[in-house]
Motif scaffolding. Sequence first.
Motif, mmCIF file in Angstrom:
data_model
loop_
_atom_site.group_PDB
_atom_site.id
_atom_site.type_symbol
_atom_site.label_atom_id
_atom_site.label_comp_id
_atom_site.label_asym_id
_atom_site.label_seq_id
_atom_site.Cartn_x
_atom_site.Cartn_y
_atom_site.Cartn_z
ATOM 1 N N TYR A 1 23.373 -12.203 -71.644
ATOM 2 C CA TYR A 1 24.506 -13.065 -71.975
ATOM 3 C C TYR A 1 25.209 -13.520 -70.709
ATOM 4 C CZ TYR A 1 28.778 -14.963 -73.855
ATOM 5 O OH TYR A 1 29.800 -15.834 -74.152
ATOM 6 N N THR A 2 25.470 -12.585 -69.799
ATOM 7 C CA THR A 2 26.216 -12.915 -68.592
ATOM 8 C C THR A 2 25.478 -13.946 -67.738
ATOM 9 O OG1 THR A 2 27.114 -10.665 -68.580
ATOM 10 C CG2 THR A 2 27.348 -11.941 -66.564
ATOM 11 N N ALA A 3 24.162 -13.781 -67.584
ATOM 12 C CA ALA A 3 23.396 -14.679 -66.725
ATOM 13 C C ALA A 3 22.996 -15.968 -67.427
ATOM 14 C CB ALA A 3 22.153 -13.959 -66.209
ATOM 15 N N LEU A 4 22.452 -15.873 -68.657
ATOM 16 C CA LEU A 4 21.872 -17.047 -69.311
ATOM 17 C C LEU A 4 22.891 -17.872 -70.096
ATOM 18 C CD1 LEU A 4 18.568 -15.437 -70.650
ATOM 19 C CD2 LEU A 4 18.907 -16.740 -68.533
ATOM 20 N N VAL A 5 23.967 -17.229 -70.550
ATOM 21 C CA VAL A 5 24.961 -17.951 -71.351
ATOM 22 C C VAL A 5 26.228 -18.210 -70.532
ATOM 23 C CG1 VAL A 5 26.281 -17.979 -73.501
ATOM 24 C CG2 VAL A 5 24.034 -16.881 -73.444
ATOM 25 N N ALA A 6 26.803 -17.146 -69.934
ATOM 26 C CA ALA A 6 28.008 -17.309 -69.119
ATOM 27 C C ALA A 6 27.696 -17.858 -67.738
ATOM 28 C CB ALA A 6 28.736 -15.974 -69.000
ATOM 29 N N LYS A 7 26.406 -17.867 -67.342
ATOM 30 C CA LYS A 7 25.955 -18.421 -66.061
ATOM 31 C C LYS A 7 26.569 -17.694 -64.857
ATOM 32 C CE LYS A 7 23.956 -21.736 -68.459
ATOM 33 N NZ LYS A 7 22.519 -21.687 -68.748
ATOM 34 N N ASN A 8 26.780 -16.400 -64.967
ATOM 35 C CA ASN A 8 27.363 -15.615 -63.875
ATOM 36 C C ASN A 8 26.322 -14.599 -63.413
ATOM 37 O OD1 ASN A 8 28.850 -13.974 -62.137
ATOM 38 N ND2 ASN A 8 30.697 -14.065 -63.416
ATOM 39 N N ALA A 9 25.453 -15.014 -62.511
ATOM 40 C CA ALA A 9 24.375 -14.149 -62.053
ATOM 41 C C ALA A 9 24.897 -12.958 -61.268
ATOM 42 C CB ALA A 9 23.397 -14.954 -61.197
ATOM 43 N N ALA A 10 25.986 -13.145 -60.506
ATOM 44 C CA ALA A 10 26.535 -12.053 -59.697
ATOM 45 C C ALA A 10 27.022 -10.915 -60.578
ATOM 46 C CB ALA A 10 27.669 -12.580 -58.816
ATOM 47 N N GLN A 11 27.743 -11.253 -61.647
ATOM 48 C CA GLN A 11 28.250 -10.208 -62.549
ATOM 49 C C GLN A 11 27.115 -9.500 -63.267
ATOM 50 O OE1 GLN A 11 31.664 -9.399 -62.899
ATOM 51 N NE2 GLN A 11 30.726 -7.611 -63.870
ATOM 52 N N ALA A 12 26.104 -10.268 -63.672
ATOM 53 C CA ALA A 12 24.951 -9.666 -64.353
ATOM 54 C C ALA A 12 24.239 -8.687 -63.442
ATOM 55 C CB ALA A 12 23.991 -10.751 -64.825
ATOM 56 N N ALA A 13 24.018 -9.100 -62.195
ATOM 57 C CA ALA A 13 23.332 -8.221 -61.243
ATOM 58 C C ALA A 13 24.160 -6.973 -60.957
ATOM 59 C CB ALA A 13 23.050 -8.983 -59.950
ATOM 60 N N ASN A 14 25.476 -7.136 -60.822
ATOM 61 C CA ASN A 14 26.343 -5.999 -60.541
ATOM 62 C C ASN A 14 26.375 -5.013 -61.700
ATOM 63 O OD1 ASN A 14 28.499 -4.615 -58.941
ATOM 64 N ND2 ASN A 14 29.769 -5.232 -60.686
ATOM 65 N N ASP A 15 26.511 -5.520 -62.931
ATOM 66 C CA ASP A 15 26.567 -4.646 -64.118
ATOM 67 C C ASP A 15 25.265 -3.875 -64.301
ATOM 68 O OD1 ASP A 15 29.135 -5.471 -64.672
ATOM 69 O OD2 ASP A 15 28.550 -6.937 -66.196
ATOM 70 N N MET A 16 24.154 -4.587 -64.230
ATOM 71 C CA MET A 16 22.877 -3.925 -64.487
ATOM 72 C C MET A 16 22.434 -3.080 -63.293
ATOM 73 S SD MET A 16 22.182 -4.511 -67.588
ATOM 74 C CE MET A 16 23.989 -4.537 -67.847
ATOM 75 N N GLY A 17 22.912 -3.418 -62.090
ATOM 76 C CA GLY A 17 22.619 -2.565 -60.941
ATOM 77 C C GLY A 17 23.206 -1.183 -61.119
#
Length: 526
Positions: free
Chosen positions: A242-258
């Motif tokens: 959701y964060t990367a593909l819908v909200a378009k926030n790759a940085a937050q997605a990488a940080n959360d899943m990291g």
Amino acid sequence: MARDQLQVLNALDVAKTQWYHFTAIVIAGMGFFTDAYDLFCISLVTKLLGRIYFHVPGSEKPGTLPPSFSSAINGVALVGTLVGQLFFGWLGDKLGRKKVYGLTLMLMCLSSLGGGLSFGKDPKSVMLTLCFFRFWLGFGIGGDYPLSATIMSEYANKKTRGAFIAAVFAMQGFGILGGGIFAIFVSAAFDARFPAPSYAEDPIRSTIPEADYVWRIILMVGAIPAAMTYYWRMKMPETARYTALVAKNAAQAANDMGKVLQQDIQEEQHKVDRMRAGTTWGLFSKEFAKRHGLHLLGTTSTWFLLDIAFYSQNLFQKDIFSAVGWIPPAKSMNAIHEVFKISRAQTLIALCSTVPGYWFTVFLIDRIGRFTIQILGFAMMTIFMFALALPYNHWTHPDNRIGFVVMYALTFFFANFGPNATTFVVPAEIFPARLRSTCHGISAASGKAGAIIGAFGFLYLAQSPDPTKTDEGYPPGIGVKKSLIVLGVVNLLGLLFTFLVPEAKGRSLEDMSQENEDDGQEETSV
């Protein structure tokens, strides 16, 4: 043309099974434990409600809920669930899965308490208050379907994704089992503390005043698992998809899943920025109809047909057990002991067939596939329904009633090792991330429409009059026989519509939803 997969999504796809997977299963699964407990515990106490509030002095039989109230109490929660599935499914794609995830639990918790506290100046007022709270209970339960399925699918790896989603749904079996066990405990405790004669011996004293506490306690306890899970739901990060593909926030997605995967993940915002308009088509677009129209028809139709049969069996199994004599006549028991008998029957069915069926799916879904399990389940349910219905008079004979119960239990087993699990799993895997929760909600709502038809239709058919009795004194059960034949036909139709649903075993979510295809088409959503 294929688009490079984001590293954060690839990391999730190939991740080894870790502790966070099991944590997510428990957090999401406890919602489904609560869902099942709250939806199905009402069937344990409806006869008690009839005895308490609708007893006619001097009657030869205990009081029963009027058909209108019986239909309303069972059906209003299903209506609420349907509305909740559509609303929260849409909201989960608009605001994010996590933002609305806790709200569904709060609704379930408060509505469970409210239902148990239903009061009024007369029986009608009590029933109407109960119906009000059960609608909002269903509304919260409905939201749990698309959100839990979507969150689990987006957290899981592609190798064991089906098992993880099915494990969340399998908690429904433990919810049904838990409801039956708790009702047994409460009814046995009250029966021992406040012994009462059977209705035949003393119609007035057979329903003690304390019986009013029994149904309230059973309903209100459903708030406990929901309240226990709320904190942990709020601690979960938003899904990377959701964060990367819908909200378009790759940085937050990488940080959360990291943090979740305990590894360094590149942000790759440039890949998200390059995503073109060709993948922004909406639900009501020609492109969606072209790519996923038949898939949505398959998931909605199979879930609709499955729930006609499944909820008919679950909500009214007490009537079937009474018809074949597995539950003694109501007048031979006091009010609380009747709750004990009904709860024991539901618990045995859940323990011997419902729960094992769910976990057979969990263990085999990523080995033999969703399609095979769903075909097998619908086929076996069809066979057993017709095997019960066509020689129905044979099964109602006292010498054959145990055989009836065994075959009836097998229909539950193959419902759960079959379409009841797979119809929940597949819609969370085959649609694009920005529409995944919405499409799952639509599919689930279609199922609840089937459940409403099943609940109300079965009630009508099962209560149709039996014009004759046999010499042995047991009814031929024309209403129940008709119901079983109808359910057999419904299951057969479900088998046929399964051929519209694709197999997702071992494939990434982006591959299934075609989100990694960039065809450069302009946006066509309306």
